[in-house]
Scaffold this motif. Sequence first.
Motif, PDB file in Angstrom:
ATOM      1  N   ARG A 178      39.111  68.635  79.658  1.00 37.79           N
ATOM      2  CA  ARG A 178      39.314  67.301  80.210  1.00 37.79           C
ATOM      3  C   ARG A 178      39.705  67.387  81.677  1.00 37.79           C
ATOM      4  N   ALA A 179      40.519  68.364  82.026  1.00 37.12           N
ATOM      5  CA  ALA A 179      40.937  68.530  83.419  1.00 37.12           C
ATOM      6  C   ALA A 179      39.745  68.851  84.312  1.00 37.12           C
ATOM      7  N   GLU A 180      38.831  69.675  83.826  1.00 38.86           N
ATOM      8  CA  GLU A 180      37.641  70.017  84.606  1.00 38.86           C
ATOM      9  C   GLU A 180      36.747  68.798  84.806  1.00 38.86           C
ATOM     10  N   ILE A 181      36.629  67.984  83.757  1.00 35.38           N
ATOM     11  CA  ILE A 181      35.809  66.777  83.868  1.00 35.38           C
ATOM     12  C   ILE A 181      36.439  65.794  84.848  1.00 35.38           C
ATOM     13  N   LEU A 182      37.741  65.621  84.771  1.00 35.00           N
ATOM     14  CA  LEU A 182      38.433  64.746  85.715  1.00 35.00           C
ATOM     15  C   LEU A 182      38.220  65.221  87.151  1.00 35.00           C
ATOM     16  N   ASP A 183      38.303  66.526  87.356  1.00 32.47           N
ATOM     17  CA  ASP A 183      38.160  67.081  88.696  1.00 32.47           C
ATOM     18  C   ASP A 183      36.744  66.873  89.225  1.00 32.47           C
ATOM     19  N   ALA A 184      35.744  66.987  88.342  1.00 33.75           N
ATOM     20  CA  ALA A 184      34.355  66.863  88.773  1.00 33.75           C
ATOM     21  C   ALA A 184      33.930  65.414  88.978  1.00 33.75           C
ATOM     22  N   VAL A 185      34.393  64.520  88.120  1.00 37.97           N
ATOM     23  CA  VAL A 185      33.903  63.133  88.133  1.00 37.97           C
ATOM     24  C   VAL A 185      34.833  62.195  88.889  1.00 37.97           C
ATOM     25  N   TRP A 186      36.134  62.465  88.857  1.00 38.24           N
ATOM     26  CA  TRP A 186      37.115  61.580  89.501  1.00 38.24           C
ATOM     27  C   TRP A 186      37.907  62.277  90.605  1.00 38.24           C
ATOM     28  N   SER A 187      37.402  63.360  91.149  1.00 37.41           N
ATOM     29  CA  SER A 187      38.188  64.221  92.032  1.00 37.41           C
ATOM     30  C   SER A 187      38.712  63.518  93.276  1.00 37.41           C
ATOM     31  N   GLU A 188      37.962  62.547  93.812  1.00 35.25           N
ATOM     32  CA  GLU A 188      38.346  61.924  95.077  1.00 35.25           C
ATOM     33  C   GLU A 188      39.030  60.575  94.888  1.00 35.25           C
TER      34      GLU A 188
END
Length: 232
Positions: A178-188
């Motif tokens: 989930r953390a990786e997905i958050l970083d990729a899709v919502w990172s900014e």
Amino acid sequence: MASNNILIVDDDPIVLRMLESALSKNGYHTFKAESGEDALRILDALDINLVLLDVVLPGMDGLKILKEIRHNPTYGFVPVLMLTSRDSEIDHVIGLELGADDYISKPIRFHELIARIKAVLRRADSNRTSSSKVVFRGLVMDLSSRKVTVNDQEIELSFKEFELLCLLAKRPGRVFTRAEILDAVWSEEGFWETRTVDVHIRRIRKKLEEIGQSPLLIETVRNVGYRLPMSL
């Protein structure tokens, strides 16, 4: 700036003027609506690149408007940022369930708002200029048109749903936390809780199920995250 048409939906004339001024100073062209009906008419008539949508509106509230937007085949893909003065967790969850791409709390911090708008539009512009496709079994994702089909059946995805499914489809078999997905899709776009991912996965599964496809196309790896399995 290629994608600069922003629709502001708010019934407070002071807020409308403040947002119009801040966005104009940053190079955006704004359109204003004080009701859901006016907002939908503008979306029908004009090429809108992003919607700033207040939750609390007379008549049709922001969540109902969001639902109407997401079910429209013509402009259902347009990113929507919700504006809310409510400090209610359930509003945020419902908004995500219906397809909101982000939430901005009032009083609005304009530097933060502009940064989030730029991040969303930058990714949208990048995808429009690409002509490539992501293909996995019966899933086909056109990165240019953002059209998604599963076994030749079209499925309408919100901006974030598209980004999330595309991430998984590019690396089938790989488990994304989930953390990786958050970083990729919502990172900014600031801090988001990991359950944001769960909400979007649930929405994608529901849409797959509605067109007769198995929601298990996306596999849950217990205590880890999600993946598209190499074999069923």
